[in-house]
Scaffold this motif. Sequence first.
Motif, PDB file in Angstrom:
ATOM      1  N   LEU A  26      -9.027 -14.067   7.390  1.00 39.79           N
ATOM      2  CA  LEU A  26      -7.859 -13.248   7.087  1.00 39.79           C
ATOM      3  C   LEU A  26      -6.789 -13.504   8.135  1.00 39.79           C
ATOM      4  N   ALA A  27      -5.603 -13.821   7.683  1.00 41.81           N
ATOM      5  CA  ALA A  27      -4.460 -14.017   8.577  1.00 41.81           C
ATOM      6  C   ALA A  27      -3.338 -13.114   8.086  1.00 41.81           C
ATOM      7  N   LEU A  28      -2.648 -12.484   9.007  1.00 36.69           N
ATOM      8  CA  LEU A  28      -1.529 -11.615   8.648  1.00 36.69           C
ATOM      9  C   LEU A  28      -0.221 -12.283   9.022  1.00 36.69           C
TER      10      LEU A  28
ATOM     11  N   LEU B 178       0.861  -1.181   0.000  1.00 37.35           N
ATOM     12  CA  LEU B 178       0.000   0.000   0.000  1.00 37.35           C
ATOM     13  C   LEU B 178       0.894   1.226   0.000  1.00 37.35           C
ATOM     14  N   CYS B 179       0.681   2.122  -0.953  1.00 40.15           N
ATOM     15  CA  CYS B 179       1.496   3.332  -1.081  1.00 40.15           C
ATOM     16  C   CYS B 179       0.672   4.570  -0.766  1.00 40.15           C
ATOM     17  N   THR B 180       1.306   5.563  -0.205  1.00 39.24           N
ATOM     18  CA  THR B 180       0.624   6.824   0.072  1.00 39.24           C
ATOM     19  C   THR B 180       0.470   7.622  -1.222  1.00 39.24           C
ATOM     20  N   TYR B 181      -0.502   8.499  -1.238  1.00 39.21           N
ATOM     21  CA  TYR B 181      -0.757   9.360  -2.383  1.00 39.21           C
ATOM     22  C   TYR B 181       0.458  10.241  -2.652  1.00 39.21           C
ATOM     23  N   LYS B 182       0.909  10.229  -3.873  1.00 38.97           N
ATOM     24  CA  LYS B 182       2.068  11.001  -4.309  1.00 38.97           C
ATOM     25  C   LYS B 182       3.330  10.654  -3.512  1.00 38.97           C
TER      26      LYS B 182
ATOM     27  N   ILE C 171       6.331  -1.211   7.894  1.00 29.29           N
ATOM     28  CA  ILE C 171       5.819   0.115   7.560  1.00 29.29           C
ATOM     29  C   ILE C 171       7.011   1.011   7.278  1.00 29.29           C
ATOM     30  N   MET C 172       7.000   1.604   6.113  1.00 34.55           N
ATOM     31  CA  MET C 172       8.055   2.519   5.674  1.00 34.55           C
ATOM     32  C   MET C 172       7.456   3.936   5.658  1.00 34.55           C
ATOM     33  N   PRO C 173       8.256   4.966   5.443  1.00 37.77           N
ATOM     34  CA  PRO C 173       7.709   6.329   5.482  1.00 37.77           C
ATOM     35  C   PRO C 173       6.533   6.563   4.534  1.00 37.77           C
ATOM     36  N   ASN C 174       6.538   5.909   3.366  1.00 34.80           N
ATOM     37  CA  ASN C 174       5.475   6.192   2.399  1.00 34.80           C
ATOM     38  C   ASN C 174       4.777   4.958   1.856  1.00 34.80           C
ATOM     39  N   HIS C 175       5.004   3.804   2.468  1.00 35.06           N
ATOM     40  CA  HIS C 175       4.311   2.609   2.027  1.00 35.06           C
ATOM     41  C   HIS C 175       4.384   1.510   3.086  1.00 35.06           C
ATOM     42  N   ILE C 176       3.542   0.508   2.874  1.00 37.10           N
ATOM     43  CA  ILE C 176       3.484  -0.657   3.778  1.00 37.10           C
ATOM     44  C   ILE C 176       3.603  -1.911   2.923  1.00 37.10           C
ATOM     45  N   HIS C 177       4.381  -2.883   3.401  1.00 38.26           N
ATOM     46  CA  HIS C 177       4.437  -4.210   2.774  1.00 38.26           C
ATOM     47  C   HIS C 177       3.833  -5.190   3.762  1.00 38.26           C
TER      48      HIS C 177
END
Length: 79
Positions: free
Chosen positions: A66-68, A27-31, A73-79
């Motif tokens: 759902l299992a995680l 998931l990436c943040t906008y811009k 978490i990085m400054p502008n995205h999540i893996h």
Amino acid sequence: MSNDQNRKKLRLPNYDYSQTGCYYVTLCTYKHKHLFGSIQNGKMLLNTFGRLTEQVWIGLKYHNMLALHDYVIMPNHIH
């Protein structure tokens, strides 16, 4: 052409993504704005929004079917 038309298609053709399986999600943040915190001395320091995002992500495990597994978490995205 819009950005959506220029994007590389990441999905496999004819694959049923509704079936049970293990999926890698980004998931990436906008811009690509740094909304979740910053990296200092090689470590990710979550800010308030980053900590809230982490709580929401962890809370997803309480949804049925759902299992995680590992996440980062990085400054502008999540893996």
